[in-house]
Structure formats: structure tokens, C-alpha cells
Design a protein around this motif. Structure first.
Motif, PDB file in Angstrom:
ATOM      1  N   ALA A  21      31.418 -25.331 -20.374  1.00 53.24           N
ATOM      2  CA  ALA A  21      31.626 -26.428 -19.410  1.00 53.24           C
ATOM      3  C   ALA A  21      32.166 -25.897 -18.081  1.00 53.24           C
ATOM      4  O   ALA A  21      31.690 -26.280 -17.004  1.00 53.24           O
ATOM      5  CB  ALA A  21      32.589 -27.464 -20.009  1.00 53.24           C
ATOM      6  N   ILE A  22      33.145 -25.006 -18.149  1.00 50.11           N
ATOM      7  CA  ILE A  22      33.711 -24.468 -16.901  1.00 50.11           C
ATOM      8  C   ILE A  22      32.676 -23.594 -16.195  1.00 50.11           C
ATOM      9  O   ILE A  22      32.554 -23.622 -14.969  1.00 50.11           O
ATOM     10  CB  ILE A  22      35.031 -23.702 -17.176  1.00 50.11           C
ATOM     11  N   GLY A  23      31.889 -22.852 -16.970  1.00 52.59           N
ATOM     12  CA  GLY A  23      30.802 -22.064 -16.383  1.00 52.59           C
ATOM     13  C   GLY A  23      29.824 -22.947 -15.616  1.00 52.59           C
ATOM     14  O   GLY A  23      29.379 -22.604 -14.521  1.00 52.59           O
ATOM     15  N   GLU A  24      29.508 -24.100 -16.192  1.00 55.17           N
ATOM     16  CA  GLU A  24      28.575 -25.014 -15.509  1.00 55.17           C
ATOM     17  C   GLU A  24      29.196 -25.603 -14.247  1.00 55.17           C
ATOM     18  O   GLU A  24      28.538 -25.734 -13.212  1.00 55.17           O
ATOM     19  CB  GLU A  24      28.151 -26.134 -16.462  1.00 55.17           C
ATOM     20  N   ILE A  25      30.482 -25.948 -14.326  1.00 57.52           N
ATOM     21  CA  ILE A  25      31.167 -26.475 -13.139  1.00 57.52           C
ATOM     22  C   ILE A  25      31.141 -25.439 -12.018  1.00 57.52           C
ATOM     23  O   ILE A  25      30.930 -25.759 -10.852  1.00 57.52           O
ATOM     24  CB  ILE A  25      32.622 -26.864 -13.487  1.00 57.52           C
ATOM     25  N   LEU A  26      31.319 -24.190 -12.396  1.00 56.18           N
ATOM     26  CA  LEU A  26      31.309 -23.100 -11.412  1.00 56.18           C
ATOM     27  C   LEU A  26      29.893 -22.749 -10.955  1.00 56.18           C
ATOM     28  O   LEU A  26      29.716 -21.940 -10.045  1.00 56.18           O
ATOM     29  CB  LEU A  26      31.994 -21.851 -11.988  1.00 56.18           C
ATOM     30  N   GLY A  27      28.897 -23.333 -11.615  1.00 55.10           N
ATOM     31  CA  GLY A  27      27.514 -23.033 -11.233  1.00 55.10           C
ATOM     32  C   GLY A  27      27.038 -21.680 -11.715  1.00 55.10           C
ATOM     33  O   GLY A  27      26.074 -21.121 -11.175  1.00 55.10           O
ATOM     34  N   LEU A  28      27.695 -21.130 -12.742  1.00 55.40           N
ATOM     35  CA  LEU A  28      27.335 -19.786 -13.205  1.00 55.40           C
ATOM     36  C   LEU A  28      26.095 -19.802 -14.082  1.00 55.40           C
ATOM     37  O   LEU A  28      25.443 -18.777 -14.262  1.00 55.40           O
ATOM     38  CB  LEU A  28      28.499 -19.162 -13.985  1.00 55.40           C
ATOM     39  N   ASP A  29      25.771 -20.991 -14.617  1.00 54.93           N
ATOM     40  CA  ASP A  29      24.615 -21.106 -15.512  1.00 54.93           C
ATOM     41  C   ASP A  29      23.297 -21.032 -14.742  1.00 54.93           C
ATOM     42  O   ASP A  29      22.233 -20.910 -15.340  1.00 54.93           O
ATOM     43  CB  ASP A  29      24.699 -22.435 -16.282  1.00 54.93           C
ATOM     44  N   ARG A  30      23.375 -21.095 -13.418  1.00 59.65           N
ATOM     45  CA  ARG A  30      22.136 -21.122 -12.639  1.00 59.65           C
ATOM     46  C   ARG A  30      21.551 -19.743 -12.397  1.00 59.65           C
ATOM     47  O   ARG A  30      20.418 -19.619 -11.937  1.00 59.65           O
ATOM     48  CB  ARG A  30      22.380 -21.788 -11.282  1.00 59.65           C
ATOM     49  N   GLY A  31      22.346 -18.690 -12.644  1.00 52.04           N
ATOM     50  CA  GLY A  31      21.872 -17.342 -12.323  1.00 52.04           C
ATOM     51  C   GLY A  31      21.742 -17.190 -10.822  1.00 52.04           C
ATOM     52  O   GLY A  31      20.645 -17.211 -10.256  1.00 52.04           O
ATOM     53  N   ASN A  32      22.848 -17.081 -10.141  1.00 52.66           N
ATOM     54  CA  ASN A  32      22.840 -16.987  -8.682  1.00 52.66           C
ATOM     55  C   ASN A  32      22.195 -15.686  -8.218  1.00 52.66           C
ATOM     56  O   ASN A  32      22.706 -14.601  -8.474  1.00 52.66           O
ATOM     57  CB  ASN A  32      24.274 -17.039  -8.155  1.00 52.66           C
ATOM     58  N   LYS A  33      21.083 -15.810  -7.503  1.00 50.75           N
ATOM     59  CA  LYS A  33      20.428 -14.626  -6.928  1.00 50.75           C
ATOM     60  C   LYS A  33      21.215 -14.182  -5.699  1.00 50.75           C
ATOM     61  O   LYS A  33      21.440 -14.983  -4.775  1.00 50.75           O
ATOM     62  CB  LYS A  33      18.990 -14.968  -6.512  1.00 50.75           C
ATOM     63  N   THR A  34      21.591 -12.920  -5.701  1.00 51.43           N
ATOM     64  CA  THR A  34      22.544 -12.420  -4.711  1.00 51.43           C
ATOM     65  C   THR A  34      22.033 -11.147  -4.052  1.00 51.43           C
ATOM     66  O   THR A  34      21.548 -10.244  -4.735  1.00 51.43           O
ATOM     67  CB  THR A  34      23.889 -12.131  -5.420  1.00 51.43           C
ATOM     68  N   ILE A  35      22.122 -11.087  -2.731  1.00 56.12           N
ATOM     69  CA  ILE A  35      21.817  -9.831  -2.041  1.00 56.12           C
ATOM     70  C   ILE A  35      23.096  -9.273  -1.414  1.00 56.12           C
ATOM     71  O   ILE A  35      24.052 -10.019  -1.173  1.00 56.12           O
ATOM     72  CB  ILE A  35      20.740  -9.993  -0.938  1.00 56.12           C
ATOM     73  N   ILE A  36      23.099  -7.981  -1.190  1.00 58.94           N
ATOM     74  CA  ILE A  36      24.220  -7.324  -0.526  1.00 58.94           C
ATOM     75  C   ILE A  36      23.713  -6.803   0.815  1.00 58.94           C
ATOM     76  O   ILE A  36      22.768  -6.007   0.849  1.00 58.94           O
ATOM     77  CB  ILE A  36      24.783  -6.167  -1.374  1.00 58.94           C
ATOM     78  N   VAL A  37      24.292  -7.296   1.894  1.00 54.75           N
ATOM     79  CA  VAL A  37      23.862  -6.847   3.216  1.00 54.75           C
ATOM     80  C   VAL A  37      24.908  -5.856   3.728  1.00 54.75           C
ATOM     81  O   VAL A  37      26.064  -6.228   3.955  1.00 54.75           O
ATOM     82  CB  VAL A  37      23.671  -8.026   4.182  1.00 54.75           C
ATOM     83  N   GLY A  38      24.477  -4.607   3.865  1.00 57.17           N
ATOM     84  CA  GLY A  38      25.393  -3.511   4.167  1.00 57.17           C
ATOM     85  C   GLY A  38      25.525  -2.636   2.928  1.00 57.17           C
ATOM     86  O   GLY A  38      26.224  -2.997   1.999  1.00 57.17           O
ATOM     87  N   ALA A  39      24.822  -1.507   2.912  1.00 58.15           N
ATOM     88  CA  ALA A  39      24.832  -0.637   1.725  1.00 58.15           C
ATOM     89  C   ALA A  39      25.666   0.608   1.990  1.00 58.15           C
ATOM     90  O   ALA A  39      25.313   1.714   1.591  1.00 58.15           O
ATOM     91  CB  ALA A  39      23.409  -0.287   1.299  1.00 58.15           C
ATOM     92  N   GLY A  40      26.780   0.411   2.682  1.00 61.26           N
ATOM     93  CA  GLY A  40      27.746   1.498   2.861  1.00 61.26           C
ATOM     94  C   GLY A  40      28.547   1.682   1.578  1.00 61.26           C
ATOM     95  O   GLY A  40      28.140   1.230   0.511  1.00 61.26           O
ATOM     96  N   ASN A  41      29.701   2.334   1.692  1.00 58.47           N
ATOM     97  CA  ASN A  41      30.505   2.617   0.497  1.00 58.47           C
ATOM     98  C   ASN A  41      30.845   1.347  -0.268  1.00 58.47           C
ATOM     99  O   ASN A  41      30.688   1.273  -1.480  1.00 58.47           O
ATOM    100  CB  ASN A  41      31.815   3.297   0.898  1.00 58.47           C
ATOM    101  N   LEU A  42      31.309   0.333   0.467  1.00 58.36           N
ATOM    102  CA  LEU A  42      31.738  -0.887  -0.206  1.00 58.36           C
ATOM    103  C   LEU A  42      30.546  -1.628  -0.810  1.00 58.36           C
ATOM    104  O   LEU A  42      30.589  -2.054  -1.967  1.00 58.36           O
ATOM    105  CB  LEU A  42      32.512  -1.787   0.773  1.00 58.36           C
ATOM    106  N   GLY A  43      29.482  -1.764  -0.048  1.00 55.19           N
ATOM    107  CA  GLY A  43      28.290  -2.444  -0.553  1.00 55.19           C
ATOM    108  C   GLY A  43      27.756  -1.781  -1.815  1.00 55.19           C
ATOM    109  O   GLY A  43      27.397  -2.450  -2.782  1.00 55.19           O
TER     110      GLY A  43
END
Lengths: 212, 212
Positions: free
Chosen positions: A75-97
């Protein structure tokens, strides 16, 4: 959306990931039910606070018998929207990225890192933790092809606003911003700032108070 | 220590780094004085909140003429303990540890990264951003020789408590903890947790609310 959810205070929202993480740990054990008291001792939040927090979302079931761990986690996962499989990109591929692309906790929480972007020819064309690094020139084209929910920004501060604007125009709605700048947005996107040196400064304050 | 400072609410402490960062920016400009109103617009905090925040520390001078930027920057830096030059080690020289060693904002805020520690023979003996990477076996000896105020922990979760205990025994008083575990301490040290996936989960919550 339950209209009540709109009024959830920010401080309650901030606690949801902690509940979720702790419940993820419990799922690995034999514990099937947990009382608000037991949850309270683990979380350093009072039992009554936990009940109040959960009441924003309908309460999650009978307190006398404790909460069902699996149900509460889901239930908490759904509230957080984690069940949707958030597609994520990283902009900046330096050390931190690159470190973030290797940060396994993200995928464990349902964030799917699909690609990184940079302008540095020494990283463009490589892979980080199996994810391709594309040139920034390919960004708009990529976004028109691939659904992208979240962008993690680890770019130089002077470039952050310009890049965010470009991403917003392409429909990205969530930004995890590691640059030390406050993004100006139209209010139609969500931004979480991670200011690593702020955490270190807060720590310095606490250490100084202990020494005196 | 001013005994009043003990009661500064956590939420006020959390705002101090933001004030400090913004004042650092102002220092680079020609602006010598700033009103609480102008500060308020930049910081997204009401002017009265800013005055209340500053009153915890004596107020920082006359409001009619605005605050003296240089004085305020210096005063907040001292409250945060940034003037002491916090000697900092990074324990765990994996991707994240190395990214943090390269994070210039830390040194700009007076945190002097002196060394990294790891067990991986492929990084031990190398340098990251000019800082030496030592083997974990050398940790206790190093700490007995070199004053160390703060340890940044980017080690696997299962090792975090054991390593923290070792550091506490050697006198380290401040921990910036990137592991997804709550450190158990004797209360005589300060801990700031940075849970990167919590920030991403909070962001996911906000994006989900926007979509609905």
C-alpha cells in the motif's frame, strides 16, 4: 486520487520512504504482522504519530492485531508511486552521475535507470552499470521515443536551468536535482533537491554543539 | 555555547545551510546589504520567518538597513562550525565515495577531505582528487595520528555499524551516513543520514500526485 491525499503534510510524506524501507526489511523476515508500537520503536516516531500518519491514507487496517506487513508494504509502495516502474534518466555522467547509475537501491525501489547523457566524448558511447551513455545532442530525440518519468540532474550549476527547461518541454515531470541551484519551473513538475553539502553543514553544526 | 542555542528547532537548523549558500552567492556580487524581504523572496521563506530564525542567534543586526551580507555570511558560517576547517575522511572508496571526494562544494564549505579508506586492492594506494586511498587496516593508526572531525560512510550496509563503532572509539564525532541503516550510537556523536533513494521516492510521490 483520494482528495484527502492532497492535504498530506510534507513531513508525513517525508516519513513514507522510511516506513517503506523498513517494511521492505521486514518482508525478508518471518514477521507477518507488526504493531504500531513495534514499528514506533524501530522508526523513532511515536506510535500515535504512526497511526496519525497512516490515517491520511485510510489507516491500513486493524490496530489490535497490528498491521499486515505485506499489505502495508504494498500500500505504501503504491502511494509512493513505486509500483509504476519510474523510467529514469541521469543527465550528467560525471563522477556523481556514474555513482548514481551504480546505486542499486534505486532499482530496488522501482526506479529503472534507462540511460545517461553527457557532452564529454570520453564517456559518451560507454556503458555505466549496463546503461548506455548518450550525447546531450540525442536527448530530445531520445525523450520523444522513450517514456521518461524522472530526470536526475548532476550537471554543472550554470547549465541546470537550461537543461531542465529542455526536459520539461519534452514532458519530463520529476527532477532529482543535485545542482546547487533552485530550479524555476512552471509549477507543473515536481522537484526534489539533494544538496549534499547542506547535509554536511548540518552535521558540522551538530558536532560543534556536542563539543561545547 | 550560548545556552539559548540548545533550543534551536531542527527545522531552523536545516535552513542555515541554505542561508549560508545564498549569502556565499551574494558575496560574489556588489550587494553589501540585504533586507529580510529580499532574502525572503530568494529563499522562499517569509520575511518574518527569517527574522524569527535569526533571532535564535541574536538577530544579526539592524533590520531597517537590512543585514550586512559579509557579516551575516561569516556569522552563520561560525554557527555552522565551518570556520574550523572540519577534517573529513571518506570510508568506502567505491563509486559514491570517489564521487564525493571529487565534490568540490565540500571543500568550498570548509570540509577538508584528508583521505579515503577501502579494502579493495584496486583502489588502495591510488589517489582520488589528490587524496590518498588507504587500506582499512590503516584506519585506526591513521586516526591516532590525524585529527579527524567527520567521517563520510559509503560502505555496505552490513559493515556500517561495525565501522562506525571503530571510528567512534577513535574519537570521530560526526558521521554523514549514506548507508541505508540507522546507526546505533551512544548519543555522544552526531549523525546525518543521506538516503538517496528516499529523495527519489518522495519525488515519485509528488509526480504521481501531479499526474492524477
Amino acid at each position: 486520487m483520494n482528495s484527502n491525499e492532497k492535504q498530506v503534510p510534507a513531513i508525513v510524506v517525508k516519513r513514507l520512504p522510511r516506513y517503506y524501507r523498513y517494511l521492505s526489511e521486514l518482508l525478508k523476515t518471518d514477521i507477518k504482522r507488526i504493531s504500531s508500537g513495534a514499528l514506533s520503536r524501530k522508526m523513532n516516531v511515536t506510535a500515535s504519530q504512526i497511526r496519525q500518519d497512516f490515517n491520511y491514507f485510510g489507516g491500513f487496517g486493524q490496530q489490535g492485531y497490528g498491521y499486515n506487513v505485506e499489505y502495508l508494504h504494498k500500500a505504501i509502495g503504491e502511494i509512493l508511486g513505486l509500483d509504476r516502474g519510474n523510467k529514469t534518466i541521469i543527465v550528467g555522467a560525471g563522477n556523481l552521475g556514474r555513482a548514481l547509475a551504480n546505486h542499486d537501491a534505486f532499482e530496488r525501489r522501482g526506479f529503472i535507470i534507462t540511460a545517461l547523457f553527457d557532452i564529454d566524448s570520453s564517456v559518451v558511447g560507454t556503458r555505466v552499470n549496463g546503461k548506455p551513455v548518450f550525447h546531450m545532442e540525442e536527448l530530445d530525440d531520445y525523450l520523444s521515443r522513450e517514456r521518461t518519468d524522472i530526470a536526475i540532474l548532476t550537471v554543472p550549476r550554470a547549465k541546470t536551468q537550461e537543461i531542465a527547461d529542455r526536459l520539461i518541454r519534452s514532458g519530463v515531470r520529476g527532477f532529482l536535482n543535485f545542482s546547487y541551484t533552485e530550479l524555476k519551473t512552471d509549477g507543473m513538475v515536481a522537484v526534489e533537491n539533494v544538496h549534499l553539502s547542506d547535509a554536511l553543514m548540518t552535521l558540522s553544526y551538530k558536532v560543534k554543539r556536542m563539543d561545547s
